[in-house]
Design a protein around this motif. Sequence first.
Motif, PDB file in Angstrom:
ATOM      1  N   ALA A  58       0.834  -1.211   0.000  1.00 10.05           N
ATOM      2  CA  ALA A  58       0.000   0.000   0.000  1.00 10.05           C
ATOM      3  C   ALA A  58       0.864   1.256   0.000  1.00 10.05           C
ATOM      4  O   ALA A  58       0.555   2.238  -0.685  1.00 10.05           O
ATOM      5  N   LEU A  59       1.957   1.247   0.745  1.00  5.79           N
ATOM      6  CA  LEU A  59       2.854   2.407   0.765  1.00  5.79           C
ATOM      7  C   LEU A  59       3.500   2.630  -0.597  1.00  5.79           C
ATOM      8  O   LEU A  59       3.615   3.774  -1.049  1.00  5.79           O
ATOM      9  N   GLU A  61       2.264   1.883  -3.475  1.00  4.90           N
ATOM     10  CA  GLU A  61       1.218   2.443  -4.336  1.00  4.90           C
ATOM     11  C   GLU A  61       0.972   3.913  -4.005  1.00  4.90           C
ATOM     12  O   GLU A  61       0.841   4.753  -4.890  1.00  4.90           O
ATOM     13  N   MET A  62       0.924   4.234  -2.721  1.00  2.20           N
ATOM     14  CA  MET A  62       0.702   5.605  -2.283  1.00  2.20           C
ATOM     15  C   MET A  62       1.849   6.507  -2.733  1.00  2.20           C
ATOM     16  O   MET A  62       1.639   7.618  -3.202  1.00  2.20           O
ATOM     17  N   GLU A  63       3.087   6.001  -2.626  1.00  2.00           N
ATOM     18  CA  GLU A  63       4.270   6.786  -3.023  1.00  2.00           C
ATOM     19  C   GLU A  63       4.201   7.185  -4.495  1.00  2.00           C
ATOM     20  O   GLU A  63       4.583   8.290  -4.859  1.00  2.00           O
ATOM     21  N   ARG A  64       3.699   6.278  -5.332  1.00  2.00           N
ATOM     22  CA  ARG A  64       3.595   6.577  -6.756  1.00  2.00           C
ATOM     23  C   ARG A  64       2.627   7.726  -7.030  1.00  2.00           C
ATOM     24  O   ARG A  64       2.733   8.401  -8.048  1.00  2.00           O
ATOM     25  N   GLY A  65       1.699   7.965  -6.110  1.00  2.00           N
ATOM     26  CA  GLY A  65       0.705   9.007  -6.317  1.00  2.00           C
ATOM     27  C   GLY A  65       0.997  10.325  -5.621  1.00  2.00           C
ATOM     28  O   GLY A  65       0.224  11.267  -5.751  1.00  2.00           O
ATOM     29  N   LEU A  66       2.103  10.391  -4.877  1.00  2.00           N
ATOM     30  CA  LEU A  66       2.414  11.642  -4.185  1.00  2.00           C
ATOM     31  C   LEU A  66       2.776  12.737  -5.179  1.00  2.00           C
ATOM     32  O   LEU A  66       3.513  12.500  -6.132  1.00  2.00           O
ATOM     33  N   TYR A  93       8.421  13.487   1.692  1.00  2.05           N
ATOM     34  CA  TYR A  93       8.167  12.125   2.178  1.00  2.05           C
ATOM     35  C   TYR A  93       9.455  11.293   2.127  1.00  2.05           C
ATOM     36  O   TYR A  93       9.782  10.585   3.078  1.00  2.05           O
TER      37      TYR A  93
END
Length: 128
Positions: A58-59, A61-66, A93
Amino acid sequence: MDAKHLSSLWAAPDNSRLTTKQQSFRLPVHVAAKIAALCELYPNKTKTQIVGDLLASALAEMERGLPAAPGAFFTKDENGKALYVAVGIAQDYRNLSNKHFAELERELGNESPQQLFTSQLLVDENAQ
């Protein structure tokens, strides 16, 4: 790590290192039920391993969207497109992750830890 690859990851040997301090938190009932189902499907993996892998996925995936914006010019890619050092939340981040990673590594006895993110985050002029 992509979530769709977790099944094959959980069938392989585990080589992860754990923090010295335990983390404790409550989960929504439906999330706890799904984790319990995964624990039953993969009895050779601990709940800690499964939750850790899910969080890592999940992290990632989240990093790709920052969001990241172009900062200072860095270089041109193989097609001649200008690349810039990223600024904004994505870079903040990464910097904070490096700081906390170093602290956790020192708790494990590593006095000279490497960085978690070692390369510059680069974006093109169209980054947001």
